[in-house]
Design an enzyme around this catalytic site. Sequence first.
Site, PDB file in Angstrom:
ATOM      1  N   ARG A 169      47.758  33.790  28.734  1.00 51.88           N
ATOM      2  CA  ARG A 169      49.112  34.169  29.170  1.00 51.88           C
ATOM      3  C   ARG A 169      50.154  33.089  28.872  1.00 51.88           C
ATOM      4  O   ARG A 169      51.083  32.872  29.643  1.00 51.88           O
ATOM      5  CB  ARG A 169      49.142  34.455  30.676  1.00 51.88           C
ATOM      6  CG  ARG A 169      48.561  35.776  31.077  1.00 51.88           C
ATOM      7  CD  ARG A 169      49.360  36.938  30.474  1.00 51.88           C
ATOM      8  NE  ARG A 169      49.032  38.156  31.160  1.00 51.88           N
ATOM      9  CZ  ARG A 169      47.962  38.901  30.905  1.00 51.88           C
ATOM     10  NH1 ARG A 169      47.121  38.545  29.961  1.00 51.88           N
ATOM     11  NH2 ARG A 169      47.741  40.004  31.580  1.00 51.88           N
ATOM     12  N   SER A 242      51.157  42.440  36.698  1.00 52.97           N
ATOM     13  CA  SER A 242      50.673  41.303  37.488  1.00 52.97           C
ATOM     14  C   SER A 242      51.849  40.402  37.858  1.00 52.97           C
ATOM     15  O   SER A 242      52.605  39.987  36.969  1.00 52.97           O
ATOM     16  CB  SER A 242      49.658  40.489  36.699  1.00 52.97           C
ATOM     17  OG  SER A 242      48.552  41.289  36.358  1.00 52.97           O
ATOM     18  N   GLU A 343      54.313  35.360  37.146  1.00 49.41           N
ATOM     19  CA  GLU A 343      54.126  35.754  35.753  1.00 49.41           C
ATOM     20  C   GLU A 343      55.387  36.349  35.127  1.00 49.41           C
ATOM     21  O   GLU A 343      55.793  35.930  34.054  1.00 49.41           O
ATOM     22  CB  GLU A 343      52.924  36.701  35.674  1.00 49.41           C
ATOM     23  CG  GLU A 343      52.207  36.680  34.350  1.00 49.41           C
ATOM     24  CD  GLU A 343      52.672  37.805  33.488  1.00 49.41           C
ATOM     25  OE1 GLU A 343      52.888  37.584  32.296  1.00 49.41           O
ATOM     26  OE2 GLU A 343      52.851  38.915  34.016  1.00 49.41           O
TER      27      GLU A 343
HETATM   28  N1  EPU Z   1      40.481  41.889  42.346  1.00 49.88           N
HETATM   29  C1  EPU Z   1      40.563  41.983  43.710  1.00 49.88           C
HETATM   30  N2  EPU Z   1      41.589  42.687  44.248  1.00 49.88           N
HETATM   31  C2  EPU Z   1      42.511  43.291  43.496  1.00 49.88           C
HETATM   32  C3  EPU Z   1      42.446  43.195  42.114  1.00 49.88           C
HETATM   33  C4  EPU Z   1      41.413  42.476  41.552  1.00 49.88           C
HETATM   34  O1  EPU Z   1      39.742  41.441  44.433  1.00 49.88           O
HETATM   35  O2  EPU Z   1      43.414  43.926  44.079  1.00 49.88           O
HETATM   36  C5  EPU Z   1      39.356  41.122  41.739  1.00 49.88           C
HETATM   37  C6  EPU Z   1      38.101  41.930  41.577  1.00 49.88           C
HETATM   38  O3  EPU Z   1      37.006  41.066  41.784  1.00 49.88           O
HETATM   39  C7  EPU Z   1      38.152  42.373  40.131  1.00 49.88           C
HETATM   40  C8  EPU Z   1      38.796  41.162  39.475  1.00 49.88           C
HETATM   41  O4  EPU Z   1      39.712  40.669  40.446  1.00 49.88           O
HETATM   42  O5  EPU Z   1      36.894  42.621  39.612  1.00 49.88           O
HETATM   43  C9  EPU Z   1      39.495  41.463  38.180  1.00 49.88           C
HETATM   44  O6  EPU Z   1      40.451  42.505  38.402  1.00 49.88           O
HETATM   45  P1  EPU Z   1      41.126  43.295  37.185  1.00 49.88           P
HETATM   46  O7  EPU Z   1      40.084  43.734  36.231  1.00 49.88           O
HETATM   47  O8  EPU Z   1      42.036  44.315  37.741  1.00 49.88           O
HETATM   48  O9  EPU Z   1      41.926  42.178  36.439  1.00 49.88           O
HETATM   49  P2  EPU Z   1      42.989  41.080  36.929  1.00 49.88           P
HETATM   50  O10 EPU Z   1      42.400  39.744  36.620  1.00 49.88           O
HETATM   51  O11 EPU Z   1      43.439  41.298  38.312  1.00 49.88           O
HETATM   52  C10 EPU Z   1      44.060  40.922  34.548  1.00 49.88           C
HETATM   53  C11 EPU Z   1      45.419  40.927  33.936  1.00 49.88           C
HETATM   54  C12 EPU Z   1      45.946  42.357  33.832  1.00 49.88           C
HETATM   55  C13 EPU Z   1      44.972  43.177  33.001  1.00 49.88           C
HETATM   56  C14 EPU Z   1      43.583  43.123  33.670  1.00 49.88           C
HETATM   57  C15 EPU Z   1      42.519  43.843  32.877  1.00 49.88           C
HETATM   58  C16 EPU Z   1      46.429  38.788  34.489  1.00 49.88           C
HETATM   59  C17 EPU Z   1      47.476  38.080  35.268  1.00 49.88           C
HETATM   60  N3  EPU Z   1      46.345  40.094  34.697  1.00 49.88           N
HETATM   61  O12 EPU Z   1      44.197  41.344  35.907  1.00 49.88           O
HETATM   62  O13 EPU Z   1      47.179  42.305  33.139  1.00 49.88           O
HETATM   63  O14 EPU Z   1      45.389  44.513  32.866  1.00 49.88           O
HETATM   64  O15 EPU Z   1      43.171  41.740  33.807  1.00 49.88           O
HETATM   65  O16 EPU Z   1      42.137  43.079  31.800  1.00 49.88           O
HETATM   66  O17 EPU Z   1      45.719  38.169  33.704  1.00 49.88           O
HETATM   67  C18 EPU Z   1      49.544  42.097  33.557  1.00 49.88           C
HETATM   68  O18 EPU Z   1      49.466  40.961  33.107  1.00 49.88           O
HETATM   69  O19 EPU Z   1      50.636  42.573  33.956  1.00 49.88           O
HETATM   70  C19 EPU Z   1      48.335  42.892  33.673  1.00 49.88           C
HETATM   71  C20 EPU Z   1      48.327  44.080  34.232  1.00 49.88           C
END
Ligand code: EPU
Length: 350
Positions: A169, A242, A343
């Site tokens: 990012r 995010s 972000e």
């Molecule tokens: N999780 C929670 N609670 C939540 C959300 C996530 O506990 O409400 C934990 C869970 O353990 C889950 C893990 O976090 O397994 C990963 O969650 P998720 O796959 O939704 O991914 P994220 O790390 O929360 C990132 C990106 C997203 C992208 C997803 C999928 C960043 C800041 N965000 O989110 O990007 O869609 O991975 O790859 O890196 C964005 O940047 O706007 C965005 C949507």
Amino acid sequence: MKAPRDLQRDVPLAPRTTLELGGPAELFLEARSLEALQAAMRWAEGEGHPVTFLGGGSNAIVPDEGVRGLVVAMATRGVEVTRKDADTVHVRAQAGEDWGAFVSRAVGEGWAGVECLAGIPGQVGSTPIQNVGAYGQDVSHTVVRVGCIDRLSGERVERSAEECAFRYRDSDFKRHPGRFVVTDVTFALREGGSPLLTYRELVERAPSAPSLEAVRALVVDLRRAKSMVLDPTDPNRRSAGSFFTNPIVDAEQAAAVAAIAARRELGPVPEWPAEGGVKLSAGWLIERAGFPKGSRRGPVGLSTKHALAVVHHGGGTTAELLAFGEAIAAAVRNEFGVTLEREPRLLGCD
Ligand code: EPU
């Protein structure tokens, strides 16, 4: 110097952002060509107006007082193949192209490399700045060149992927804001290539040997389930995706978080190896710091589907949104000793 012909004054910016918040642009212009963009920048500089650039508005927060000076909305269009080798095709897209449409076009042509980035709202020109990524893929895997205007000279220059110095990012554009304006991006895509299947959620749901289109559609479904696609009927729709990046901490800090989680019986802490340390899940930390999904503070709150998305429910202010974000970051800092970084960009300020 004469003002650009299509210059407008006092233009509301809220409708041009997915958060639907904030005040007007003092001066506003849609740049539909490189020449119009350069002319507007020269004029603004001559008049002493600061210039702010707006893409699709999906990662932007507009201050309540609006943005002083000139806001330029990037509206250049065009996608062209600039080179074709045995199995690689170089595709140049102009900054104002819609990102989702570009991904659909690539998938439709059988070009692999961006299929996991389907459903991300915004424009092509913004993607290299924060190295947009999702589901195991990010644009740094395929970006070979970024065309930009160097604001020191006013000329268009091309920067190699190496010069962009992409990280999670992050890029040189983000680390040195204000120096370059992205005008076009060239991607090297694999003609007839297979989709990338590394992210656990995707691997678990994908059929065997899926097509690019199957993966694109699956990603859109997954994002929709998390309110991460633009859908006018979704009550969580007013967000900037995010709100924080996932923090990268050193081994010592990761162990400290694990110890707190064990003491509080929170279960295993989700973590991934990352360049420079260990990546933690901001969404997980937020929920365990006292802000469950759907938390609300007046007109703002957390998405009911994902704790990492701060949502505006209508009738709110940017000040309320930012204060809520700060309260979340403070709770995570107090609870886990981890600092979350915002972000989306605060227009005219970041
Ligand atoms: N999780 C929670 N609670 C939540 C959300 C996530 O506990 O409400 C934990 C869970 O353990 C889950 C893990 O976090 O397994 C990963 O969650 P998720 O796959 O939704 O991914 P994220 O790390 O929360 C990132 C990106 C997203 C992208 C997803 C999928 C960043 C800041 N965000 O989110 O990007 O869609 O991975 O790859 O890196 C964005 O940047 O706007 C965005 C949507």
